[in-house]
Scaffold this motif. Sequence first.
Motif, PDB file in Angstrom:
ATOM      1  N   TYR A   9      -3.074 -21.458  82.647  1.00 24.85           N
ATOM      2  CA  TYR A   9      -3.127 -20.137  83.250  1.00 24.85           C
ATOM      3  C   TYR A   9      -2.854 -20.173  84.749  1.00 24.85           C
ATOM      4  CZ  TYR A   9      -5.421 -19.250  78.807  1.00 24.85           C
ATOM      5  OH  TYR A   9      -5.704 -19.180  77.475  1.00 24.85           O
ATOM      6  N   TRP A  10      -3.129 -21.278  85.398  1.00 27.89           N
ATOM      7  CA  TRP A  10      -2.934 -21.368  86.839  1.00 27.89           C
ATOM      8  C   TRP A  10      -1.464 -21.315  87.227  1.00 27.89           C
ATOM      9  CZ3 TRP A  10      -0.215 -25.469  88.863  1.00 27.89           C
ATOM     10  CH2 TRP A  10      -0.001 -26.547  88.021  1.00 27.89           C
ATOM     11  N   LYS A  11      -0.550 -21.531  86.286  1.00 28.31           N
ATOM     12  CA  LYS A  11       0.884 -21.506  86.599  1.00 28.31           C
ATOM     13  C   LYS A  11       1.467 -20.099  86.584  1.00 28.31           C
ATOM     14  CE  LYS A  11       1.831 -26.110  84.801  1.00 28.31           C
ATOM     15  NZ  LYS A  11       2.614 -26.894  83.863  1.00 28.31           N
ATOM     16  N   ILE A  12       0.773 -19.160  85.946  1.00 24.35           N
ATOM     17  CA  ILE A  12       1.307 -17.800  85.796  1.00 24.35           C
ATOM     18  C   ILE A  12       1.546 -17.118  87.142  1.00 24.35           C
ATOM     19  CG2 ILE A  12       0.851 -15.525  84.800  1.00 24.35           C
ATOM     20  CD1 ILE A  12      -0.612 -16.986  82.512  1.00 24.35           C
ATOM     21  N   PRO A  13       0.641 -17.178  88.123  1.00 16.87           N
ATOM     22  CA  PRO A  13       0.955 -16.543  89.416  1.00 16.87           C
ATOM     23  C   PRO A  13       2.191 -17.130  90.094  1.00 16.87           C
ATOM     24  CG  PRO A  13      -1.381 -17.059  89.286  1.00 16.87           C
ATOM     25  CD  PRO A  13      -0.735 -17.673  88.090  1.00 16.87           C
ATOM     26  N   PHE A  14       2.424 -18.427  89.923  1.00 15.01           N
ATOM     27  CA  PHE A  14       3.617 -19.032  90.517  1.00 15.01           C
ATOM     28  C   PHE A  14       4.891 -18.507  89.853  1.00 15.01           C
ATOM     29  CE2 PHE A  14       0.322 -22.215  91.447  1.00 15.01           C
ATOM     30  CZ  PHE A  14       0.445 -22.256  92.826  1.00 15.01           C
ATOM     31  N   VAL A  15       4.833 -18.311  88.537  1.00  9.89           N
ATOM     32  CA  VAL A  15       5.993 -17.775  87.821  1.00  9.89           C
ATOM     33  C   VAL A  15       6.323 -16.380  88.350  1.00  9.89           C
ATOM     34  CG1 VAL A  15       6.777 -16.928  85.574  1.00  9.89           C
ATOM     35  CG2 VAL A  15       5.651 -19.145  85.739  1.00  9.89           C
ATOM     36  N   TYR A  16       5.304 -15.514  88.449  1.00 11.96           N
ATOM     37  CA  TYR A  16       5.553 -14.152  88.912  1.00 11.96           C
ATOM     38  C   TYR A  16       5.897 -14.092  90.391  1.00 11.96           C
ATOM     39  CZ  TYR A  16       4.565 -12.112  84.455  1.00 11.96           C
ATOM     40  OH  TYR A  16       4.655 -11.761  83.144  1.00 11.96           O
ATOM     41  N   ALA A  17       5.354 -14.976  91.187  1.00 12.30           N
ATOM     42  CA  ALA A  17       5.720 -15.013  92.611  1.00 12.30           C
ATOM     43  C   ALA A  17       7.185 -15.409  92.778  1.00 12.30           C
ATOM     44  CB  ALA A  17       4.815 -15.972  93.368  1.00 12.30           C
ATOM     45  N   ALA A  18       7.625 -16.401  92.015  1.00 11.41           N
ATOM     46  CA  ALA A  18       9.022 -16.849  92.117  1.00 11.41           C
ATOM     47  C   ALA A  18       9.976 -15.761  91.639  1.00 11.41           C
ATOM     48  CB  ALA A  18       9.215 -18.125  91.303  1.00 11.41           C
ATOM     49  N   LEU A  19       9.690 -15.184  90.481  1.00 10.65           N
ATOM     50  CA  LEU A  19      10.572 -14.136  89.961  1.00 10.65           C
ATOM     51  C   LEU A  19      10.514 -12.876  90.819  1.00 10.65           C
ATOM     52  CD1 LEU A  19       9.983 -14.540  86.125  1.00 10.65           C
ATOM     53  CD2 LEU A  19      11.949 -15.277  87.463  1.00 10.65           C
ATOM     54  N   GLY A  20       9.322 -12.532  91.312  1.00 10.35           N
ATOM     55  CA  GLY A  20       9.188 -11.357  92.177  1.00 10.35           C
ATOM     56  C   GLY A  20       9.939 -11.514  93.482  1.00 10.35           C
ATOM     57  N   THR A  21       9.930 -12.711  94.038  1.00 10.51           N
ATOM     58  CA  THR A  21      10.669 -12.968  95.276  1.00 10.51           C
ATOM     59  C   THR A  21      12.167 -12.811  95.046  1.00 10.51           C
ATOM     60  OG1 THR A  21       8.952 -14.484  96.008  1.00 10.51           O
ATOM     61  CG2 THR A  21      11.085 -14.666  97.088  1.00 10.51           C
ATOM     62  N   GLY A  22      12.657 -13.337  93.922  1.00  9.06           N
ATOM     63  CA  GLY A  22      14.075 -13.189  93.607  1.00  9.06           C
ATOM     64  C   GLY A  22      14.475 -11.738  93.409  1.00  9.06           C
ATOM     65  N   VAL A  23      13.642 -10.982  92.717  1.00  2.96           N
ATOM     66  CA  VAL A  23      13.926  -9.552  92.492  1.00  2.96           C
ATOM     67  C   VAL A  23      13.875  -8.791  93.816  1.00  2.96           C
ATOM     68  CG1 VAL A  23      13.019  -7.453  91.415  1.00  2.96           C
ATOM     69  CG2 VAL A  23      13.217  -9.551  90.091  1.00  2.96           C
ATOM     70  N   TYR A  24      12.927  -9.132  94.691  1.00  3.31           N
ATOM     71  CA  TYR A  24      12.826  -8.479  95.999  1.00  3.31           C
ATOM     72  C   TYR A  24      14.107  -8.687  96.811  1.00  3.31           C
ATOM     73  CZ  TYR A  24      11.713  -7.813 100.896  1.00  3.31           C
ATOM     74  OH  TYR A  24      11.770  -7.431 102.201  1.00  3.31           O
ATOM     75  N   PHE A  25      14.571  -9.931  96.906  1.00  6.09           N
ATOM     76  CA  PHE A  25      15.770 -10.196  97.692  1.00  6.09           C
ATOM     77  C   PHE A  25      17.002  -9.550  97.072  1.00  6.09           C
ATOM     78  CE2 PHE A  25      13.284 -13.688  99.650  1.00  6.09           C
ATOM     79  CZ  PHE A  25      13.467 -13.306 100.966  1.00  6.09           C
ATOM     80  N   TYR A  26      17.072  -9.517  95.742  1.00  3.59           N
ATOM     81  CA  TYR A  26      18.190  -8.834  95.090  1.00  3.59           C
ATOM     82  C   TYR A  26      18.176  -7.344  95.449  1.00  3.59           C
ATOM     83  CZ  TYR A  26      21.224  -6.769  91.632  1.00  3.59           C
ATOM     84  OH  TYR A  26      22.225  -6.039  91.037  1.00  3.59           O
ATOM     85  N   SER A  27      17.015  -6.722  95.328  1.00  5.11           N
ATOM     86  CA  SER A  27      16.900  -5.289  95.615  1.00  5.11           C
ATOM     87  C   SER A  27      17.207  -4.988  97.080  1.00  5.11           C
ATOM     88  CB  SER A  27      15.485  -4.822  95.261  1.00  5.11           C
ATOM     89  OG  SER A  27      15.305  -3.487  95.617  1.00  5.11           O
ATOM     90  N   ASN A  28      16.702  -5.799  97.979  1.00  4.72           N
ATOM     91  CA  ASN A  28      16.937  -5.586  99.408  1.00  4.72           C
ATOM     92  C   ASN A  28      18.416  -5.741  99.756  1.00  4.72           C
ATOM     93  OD1 ASN A  28      16.317  -5.141 102.092  1.00  4.72           O
ATOM     94  ND2 ASN A  28      15.764  -7.264 102.485  1.00  4.72           N
ATOM     95  N   ASN A  29      19.058  -6.779  99.250  1.00  2.00           N
ATOM     96  CA  ASN A  29      20.479  -6.975  99.542  1.00  2.00           C
ATOM     97  C   ASN A  29      21.342  -5.903  98.890  1.00  2.00           C
ATOM     98  OD1 ASN A  29      20.398  -9.304 101.202  1.00  2.00           O
ATOM     99  ND2 ASN A  29      19.922 -10.533  99.398  1.00  2.00           N
ATOM    100  N   ASN A  30      20.962  -5.450  97.696  1.00  2.00           N
ATOM    101  CA  ASN A  30      21.718  -4.392  97.036  1.00  2.00           C
ATOM    102  C   ASN A  30      21.600  -3.079  97.812  1.00  2.00           C
ATOM    103  OD1 ASN A  30      23.352  -3.394  94.895  1.00  2.00           O
ATOM    104  ND2 ASN A  30      21.525  -2.432  94.011  1.00  2.00           N
ATOM    105  N   SER A  31      20.422  -2.787  98.319  1.00  2.00           N
ATOM    106  CA  SER A  31      20.215  -1.575  99.119  1.00  2.00           C
ATOM    107  C   SER A  31      21.047  -1.621 100.400  1.00  2.00           C
ATOM    108  CB  SER A  31      18.732  -1.446  99.433  1.00  2.00           C
ATOM    109  OG  SER A  31      18.512  -0.545 100.473  1.00  2.00           O
ATOM    110  N   ASN A  32      21.032  -2.742 101.091  1.00  2.00           N
ATOM    111  CA  ASN A  32      21.826  -2.868 102.323  1.00  2.00           C
ATOM    112  C   ASN A  32      23.325  -2.830 102.034  1.00  2.00           C
ATOM    113  OD1 ASN A  32      19.611  -2.993 104.012  1.00  2.00           O
ATOM    114  ND2 ASN A  32      19.436  -5.223 103.846  1.00  2.00           N
ATOM    115  N   TYR A  33      23.750  -3.420 100.927  1.00  2.00           N
ATOM    116  CA  TYR A  33      25.163  -3.367 100.535  1.00  2.00           C
ATOM    117  C   TYR A  33      25.589  -1.917 100.302  1.00  2.00           C
ATOM    118  CZ  TYR A  33      29.210  -3.603  97.456  1.00  2.00           C
ATOM    119  OH  TYR A  33      30.447  -3.405  96.880  1.00  2.00           O
ATOM    120  N   ASN A  34      24.764  -1.164  99.575  1.00  2.00           N
ATOM    121  CA  ASN A  34      25.110   0.236  99.300  1.00  2.00           C
ATOM    122  C   ASN A  34      25.125   1.073 100.571  1.00  2.00           C
ATOM    123  OD1 ASN A  34      25.519  -0.101  96.556  1.00  2.00           O
ATOM    124  ND2 ASN A  34      23.358   0.211  96.079  1.00  2.00           N
TER     125      ASN A  34
END
Length: 178
Positions: free
Chosen positions: A53-78
Motif C-alpha cells: 500500500y505504501w507504493k500507491i501514493p508514489f504511483v499517483y504522484a508520478a502520474l499526476g505530475t505527468g498529467v499536470y505538465f501535459y495540461s499546462n503545456n497544452n494550455s500554453n500551446y493553445n
Amino acid sequence: MTIFSSYCQENLSIESKDTISITSITFNPLAPSKAAFYSAILPGLGQAYNKKYWKIPFVYAALGTGVYFYSNNNSNYNRARTAYKLRINEKPDEFDGLNGNPFLSEDALVSAQKGYKKDRDLSLLVTAGLYMLQIIEASTNAHLLQHNVDNSLTLNPKLIRDPANNKTIVGAQINFTF
C-alpha cells in the motif's frame, strides 16, 4: 623430528533424525497477471493487490505530475496558437503591447507554439511510460513475492586476511542449511 598430537572424544554418541521438515509454500501462477491486470484497470490497484500500500501514493504522484505538465503545456500551446491566429488576421490578442508595440512578435509566437507542443508531447510520452512502469512493477512484485527468501540460503561478504602476504582479500561465503 616431527610431533603429532591428537585428541579423541570419549563416549561419542550419534543421534539420527528421521524427520524431515517440509514447509508448504503456496504458489499462485496467476498472481503476476492479476496484479498487472488490476494496475492496467486502475493505477495502484495492482500494488494494493500485492499488499504494498505504501507504493500507491508514489504511483499517483508520478502520474499526476505527468498529467499536470501535459495540461499546462497544452494550455500554453493553445494560448500561443490562438494569439498567432488573431495576429495573422490583424485582430487584438492577449500579447498586444502598449502603443502598437506587441509583447511577442509573430516569430516568437511560432517559436512558443513549437516549444509548448514539443513539451506537451514529451509529457504525454513520459506519463504513458510511467503508466506502463507501474503495471510492470506490480507484475514483477507479485512474481517476486512467491520466491522463498528464508535463512536457509545466505550469502555473506567477508574480508579474509591472507596469511602469506598479510593483505586483505574480499571473498564471499555461501551457506546452505538443510
